[in-house]
Write a protein that holds these residues in place. Structure first.
Motif, PDB file in Angstrom:
ATOM      1  N   UNK A  41       0.833  -1.210   0.000  1.00  0.00           N
ATOM      2  CA  UNK A  41       0.000   0.000   0.000  1.00  0.00           C
ATOM      3  C   UNK A  41       0.863   1.255   0.000  1.00  0.00           C
ATOM      4  N   UNK A  42       1.890   1.263   0.835  1.00  0.00           N
ATOM      5  CA  UNK A  42       2.727   2.448   0.960  1.00  0.00           C
ATOM      6  C   UNK A  42       3.671   2.636  -0.218  1.00  0.00           C
ATOM      7  N   UNK A  43       4.435   1.602  -0.519  1.00  0.00           N
ATOM      8  CA  UNK A  43       5.553   1.722  -1.452  1.00  0.00           C
ATOM      9  C   UNK A  43       5.227   1.225  -2.855  1.00  0.00           C
ATOM     10  N   UNK A  44       4.111   0.506  -2.978  1.00  0.00           N
ATOM     11  CA  UNK A  44       3.787  -0.123  -4.246  1.00  0.00           C
ATOM     12  C   UNK A  44       4.391  -1.524  -4.286  1.00  0.00           C
ATOM     13  N   UNK A  77      13.514  -0.665  -9.405  1.00  0.00           N
ATOM     14  CA  UNK A  77      13.592   0.766  -9.692  1.00  0.00           C
ATOM     15  C   UNK A  77      13.051   1.570  -8.520  1.00  0.00           C
ATOM     16  N   UNK A  78      13.820   2.593  -8.122  1.00  0.00           N
ATOM     17  CA  UNK A  78      13.366   3.519  -7.079  1.00  0.00           C
ATOM     18  C   UNK A  78      12.827   4.777  -7.756  1.00  0.00           C
ATOM     19  N   UNK A  79      11.796   5.356  -7.156  1.00  0.00           N
ATOM     20  CA  UNK A  79      11.146   6.553  -7.687  1.00  0.00           C
ATOM     21  C   UNK A  79      11.260   7.677  -6.672  1.00  0.00           C
ATOM     22  N   UNK A  80      11.576   8.875  -7.148  1.00  0.00           N
ATOM     23  CA  UNK A  80      11.599  10.043  -6.271  1.00  0.00           C
ATOM     24  C   UNK A  80      10.196  10.294  -5.731  1.00  0.00           C
ATOM     25  N   UNK A  81      10.137  10.749  -4.499  1.00  0.00           N
ATOM     26  CA  UNK A  81       8.842  11.040  -3.893  1.00  0.00           C
ATOM     27  C   UNK A  81       8.927  12.329  -3.091  1.00  0.00           C
ATOM     28  N   UNK A  82       7.841  13.061  -3.094  1.00  0.00           N
ATOM     29  CA  UNK A  82       7.770  14.313  -2.353  1.00  0.00           C
ATOM     30  C   UNK A  82       6.338  14.475  -1.858  1.00  0.00           C
ATOM     31  N   UNK A  95      12.901   8.733  -1.774  1.00  0.00           N
ATOM     32  CA  UNK A  95      12.605   7.866  -2.900  1.00  0.00           C
ATOM     33  C   UNK A  95      12.014   6.567  -2.378  1.00  0.00           C
ATOM     34  N   UNK A  96      11.186   5.966  -3.210  1.00  0.00           N
ATOM     35  CA  UNK A  96      10.459   4.774  -2.812  1.00  0.00           C
ATOM     36  C   UNK A  96      10.704   3.684  -3.852  1.00  0.00           C
ATOM     37  N   UNK A  97      10.904   2.463  -3.347  1.00  0.00           N
ATOM     38  CA  UNK A  97      11.086   1.317  -4.225  1.00  0.00           C
ATOM     39  C   UNK A  97       9.933   0.348  -3.961  1.00  0.00           C
ATOM     40  N   UNK A  98       9.170   0.019  -5.001  1.00  0.00           N
ATOM     41  CA  UNK A  98       8.063  -0.933  -4.821  1.00  0.00           C
ATOM     42  C   UNK A  98       8.566  -2.284  -4.309  1.00  0.00           C
ATOM     43  N   UNK A 145       1.242   2.382  -5.187  1.00  0.00           N
ATOM     44  CA  UNK A 145       1.582   2.731  -3.810  1.00  0.00           C
ATOM     45  C   UNK A 145       1.167   4.144  -3.452  1.00  0.00           C
ATOM     46  N   UNK A 146       0.868   4.340  -2.173  1.00  0.00           N
ATOM     47  CA  UNK A 146       0.344   5.619  -1.702  1.00  0.00           C
ATOM     48  C   UNK A 146       1.357   6.755  -1.774  1.00  0.00           C
TER      49      UNK A 146
END
Length: 184
Positions: free
Chosen positions: A15-18, A75-80, A67-70, A33-34
């Protein structure tokens, strides 16, 4: 919003990270992910001290690295996004009991505020009653109101379950009441 007490670890993390398809039993498709959904906005984490400690470590990493990794992904994605966290426990006690990571607490504790129990803010009760009656009307049908006598009982009751208890009592009364007014 995510309630950290209501889900198993894998689902909280998904839910959080995908997650990616096949990352765990039940992951039948990719999930965003949320954190990614809340990009540029806010994410509310309810009952943060009930989140598994190993998931708290991963959350702390996301907050530090932005950054979040599912789950199961490479792959990690930037998050803000802004995090708003809540707990019904005293955070210091949760830390002492090993339920809340101290470093996560200090990362989240930028602006802290305590909401007093409902029994200490009885002036909120009429507004909450009105709100919950409107909510019940949308879910359960024709408009109902409560009598002044019922409101007086509500104002004197200590509400150990706070706002959630008030909402539950009102919804139950709304459903069971066959008239247009909830009376004693």
């Amino acid at each position: 919003k995510i309630n950290c007490a209501a889900l198993p670890r894998e689902l909280i993390e998904s839910e959080l990270f995908g997650s990616v398809k096949g990352a765990f039993t039940g992951a039948h498709s990719d999930r965003e992910g949320l954190f990614r959904q809340a990009e540029g906005g806010s994410l509310f984490l309810d009952e943060i001290s009930e989140m598994p400690v190993d998931t708290q470590s991963k959350l702390l990493r996301v907050l530090q690295d932005q950054e979040v990794r599912p789950v199961g992904g490479k792959t990690a994605y930037k998050t803000n996004c802004r995090i708003v966290a809540a707990t019904n426990r005293h955070p210091e006690e949760a830390i002492q009991d090993g339920k809340l990571r101290e470093d996560l607490y200090y990362r989240l504790n930028v602006i802290a505020f305590t909401i007093p129990p409902l029994r200490d803010r009885i002036t909120d009760i009429p507004l909450l009653v009105e709100h919950f009656l409107k909510k019940s009307e949308k879910t359960h049908g024709p408009a109902k109101r409560i009598s002044d006598e019922v409101l007086q009982v509500f104002l004197k009751y200590p509400w150990p379950g706070n706002v959630r208890q008030l909402e539950s009592v009102l919804e139950r009364s709304y459903i069971l009441c066959e008239e247009d007014s909830i009376n004693l």
